[in-house]
Scaffold this active site. Structure first.
Site, PDB file in Angstrom:
ATOM      1  N   HIS A  63       1.289   5.541  -1.544  1.00 50.86           N
ATOM      2  CA  HIS A  63       1.133   6.426  -2.571  1.00 50.86           C
ATOM      3  C   HIS A  63       2.466   7.124  -3.122  1.00 50.86           C
ATOM      4  CE1 HIS A  63      -2.924   6.803  -1.215  1.00 50.86           C
ATOM      5  NE2 HIS A  63      -2.491   6.226   0.140  1.00 50.86           N
ATOM      6  N   LEU A  64       2.509   7.172  -4.446  1.00 47.39           N
ATOM      7  CA  LEU A  64       3.666   7.743  -5.271  1.00 47.39           C
ATOM      8  C   LEU A  64       3.331   9.245  -5.577  1.00 47.39           C
ATOM      9  CD1 LEU A  64       5.366   5.095  -6.744  1.00 47.39           C
ATOM     10  CD2 LEU A  64       6.181   6.155  -4.471  1.00 47.39           C
ATOM     11  N   LYS A 109      -9.176  -1.004  -5.834  1.00 43.18           N
ATOM     12  CA  LYS A 109      -9.382  -0.052  -4.661  1.00 43.18           C
ATOM     13  C   LYS A 109     -10.763   0.651  -4.325  1.00 43.18           C
ATOM     14  CE  LYS A 109      -7.770   2.075  -0.778  1.00 43.18           C
ATOM     15  NZ  LYS A 109      -6.802   2.392  -0.024  1.00 43.18           N
ATOM     16  N   HIS A 143      -4.542  -0.572   6.222  1.00 37.79           N
ATOM     17  CA  HIS A 143      -4.203   0.230   7.179  1.00 37.79           C
ATOM     18  C   HIS A 143      -5.173   0.105   8.443  1.00 37.79           C
ATOM     19  CE1 HIS A 143      -7.036   2.869   5.232  1.00 37.79           C
ATOM     20  NE2 HIS A 143      -6.201   3.248   4.154  1.00 37.79           N
ATOM     21  N   HIS A 188     -10.457   1.059   1.627  1.00 41.13           N
ATOM     22  CA  HIS A 188     -10.356   2.014   2.790  1.00 41.13           C
ATOM     23  C   HIS A 188     -11.450   1.936   3.619  1.00 41.13           C
ATOM     24  CE1 HIS A 188      -8.901   5.902   4.287  1.00 41.13           C
ATOM     25  NE2 HIS A 188     -10.231   6.005   4.781  1.00 41.13           N
ATOM     26  N   ASN A 214      -5.221   7.182  -6.070  1.00 40.07           N
ATOM     27  CA  ASN A 214      -6.203   8.297  -5.892  1.00 40.07           C
ATOM     28  C   ASN A 214      -5.170   9.730  -6.237  1.00 40.07           C
ATOM     29  OD1 ASN A 214      -4.219   8.006  -3.655  1.00 40.07           O
ATOM     30  ND2 ASN A 214      -5.452   9.080  -2.255  1.00 40.07           N
ATOM     31  N   HIS A 230       1.024  -1.278   0.053  1.00 33.21           N
ATOM     32  CA  HIS A 230       0.125   0.025   0.049  1.00 33.21           C
ATOM     33  C   HIS A 230       0.833   0.970   0.053  1.00 33.21           C
ATOM     34  CE1 HIS A 230      -3.887   1.966   1.574  1.00 33.21           C
ATOM     35  NE2 HIS A 230      -2.919   3.098   1.186  1.00 33.21           N
ATOM     36  N   HIS A 275       2.777  14.594   1.358  1.00 37.62           N
ATOM     37  CA  HIS A 275       2.238  16.086   1.384  1.00 37.62           C
ATOM     38  C   HIS A 275       3.245  16.970   1.543  1.00 37.62           C
ATOM     39  CE1 HIS A 275      -2.031  14.506   1.158  1.00 37.62           C
ATOM     40  NE2 HIS A 275      -1.551  13.487   2.023  1.00 37.62           N
ATOM     41  N   ASP A 290       1.161   2.818   3.521  1.00 39.52           N
ATOM     42  CA  ASP A 290       0.356   3.961   3.324  1.00 39.52           C
ATOM     43  C   ASP A 290       1.200   5.099   3.137  1.00 39.52           C
ATOM     44  OD1 ASP A 290      -1.879   5.207   2.673  1.00 39.52           O
ATOM     45  OD2 ASP A 290      -2.447   5.253   4.658  1.00 39.52           O
TER      46      ASP A 290
END
Ligand code: DOR
Ligand code: ZN
Length: 345
Positions: free
Chosen positions: A15-16, A99, A174, A136, A41, A13, A252, A248
């Site tokens: 996020h890139l 997802k 998660h 999620h 996402n 899991h 940011h 996860d």
């Protein structure tokens, strides 16, 4: 034990993002992980197999040709996802899962699913074709307290999906609560769960005591030390193959986190395996790390274990206060704190 060798882990899991942000962070995961399930996402989200293919290409292009890192793409389910979209995913070698984001549950989930019934034909196709559903697991009902949203999701939504699709492979992503741990343990073997390093190493006191700490804010939000964090630590280190690694890690920039309306997400890719090692060692279970990090995930997905090995050494190091992120700054999990284990090769 001052040195351990492990089969190279995978991140189930991750996020890139895309563009410059992705270029700033992808190397950190590639240095540690053999493969990673890449979250869809983005804005706009990755809704089709063709988009997933293009996104995969973009990631690979930003890595040196010597890198063996393999992105495993996931589709973003919407109210309009059809069984045809799933059929296309099945014939697209880059796509490994789909997802479910309940609409409004988290970052970039506005195009997510507004009612689980809207994706029943897609779920039917996924069950038939063996495509795992990644979840999620939080309800978005404004009446439900943010700390209860995972437990209510399990009771009201997940349990129904599990019963209506008995052969569907599901990963509850998660997990954050003892309720989730208990549900996964009691459920049949085609339901598994990922656990993040931040939910193992932190609880809501870290976020809220002594001043509000936006870099500890993620969704699902950190819960209580007792019983939740303790149950997660016990599950992760138990050797039960239903629980495996999924960071996860979610980049940011600092301005977006340190804001009157800060966004959700904790970045852990810089030290993912070292953070998990810290948690496992703290429980006296470092010898169980390899199963959790490198074996149970691929076994669940029906994929081979990685061939490469990594070595961790007990040799304390201080996590930097920040990393560069596309012209801005990123505050990583454990910034300024010491970690006992270091990845040396
Ligand atoms: O904290 C989170 N950040 N939780 C999610 O579910 C999404 C993620 C993100 O994309 O930033
Ligand atoms: Zn996520």
């Amino acid at each position: 034990m001052n040195r351990i060798n492990l089969i190279k882990p995978d991140d189930w899991h991750l996020h890139l993002r895309s563009g410059q942000i992705m270029k700033s962070v992808v190397g950190m995961s590639a240095a540690q992980m053999g493969r990673a399930i890449i979250m869809p996402n983005l804005t706009p989200p990755i809704k089709s197999a063709r988009q997933a293919q293009a996104y995969c290409k973009e990631i690979l292009k930003s890595l040196p040709t010597t890198s063996s890192f393999k992105p495993l793409m996931a589709l973003y389910l919407t109210d309009n996802t059809t069984s045809k979209d799933i059929a296309e995913a099945v014939t697209t070698p880059e796509v490994y899962a789909a997802k479910l984001y309940p609409a409004g549950s988290t970052t970039n989930s506005d195009n997510g699913v507004t009612n689980i019934a809207n994706i029943y034909s897609a779920l039917e196709a996924m069950q038939k074709e063996g495509v795992p559903l990644l979840v999620h697991g939080e309800v978005t009902d404004p009446e439900v307290d943010v700390f209860d949203r995972e437990s209510v999701f399990i009771e009201k939504i997940l349990d129904r999906v599990v019963k209506d699709f008995p052969d569907l492979k599901i990963v509850l992503e998660h997990i954050t609560t003892k309720d989730a741990v208990d549900y996964v343990i009691d459920c049949k073997n085609n339901l598994a769960a990922t656990i993040t390093p931040h939910h193992l190493l932190a609880n809501r006191n870290h976020m809220l005591v002594g001043g509000i700490k936006p870099h500890y804010y993620c969704l699902p939000v950190l819960k209580r030390q007792n019983p939740d964090q303790k149950a997660l630590l016990k599950a992760a280190t138990s050797g039960n193959p239903k629980f495996f690694l999924g960071t996860d890690s979610a980049p940011h920039d600092r301005e977006k986190k340190e804001s009157a309306c800060g966004c959700a997400g904790i970045f852990s890719a810089h030290a993912a395996i070292e953070l998990y090692a810290e948690a496992f060692d703290g429980e006296g279970a470092i010898e169980r790390l390899e199963g959790f990090a490198s074996i149970f995930g691929p076994d669940f997905y029906g994929l081979p274990h990685n061939q490469e090995k990594i070595t961790l050494e007990k040799s304390p190091w201080r996590v930097p206060d920040h990393y560069e992120l596309a012209g801005s700054k990123l505050t990583p999990f454990f910034a300024g704190f010491e970690l006992s284990w270091r990845l040396i090769s």
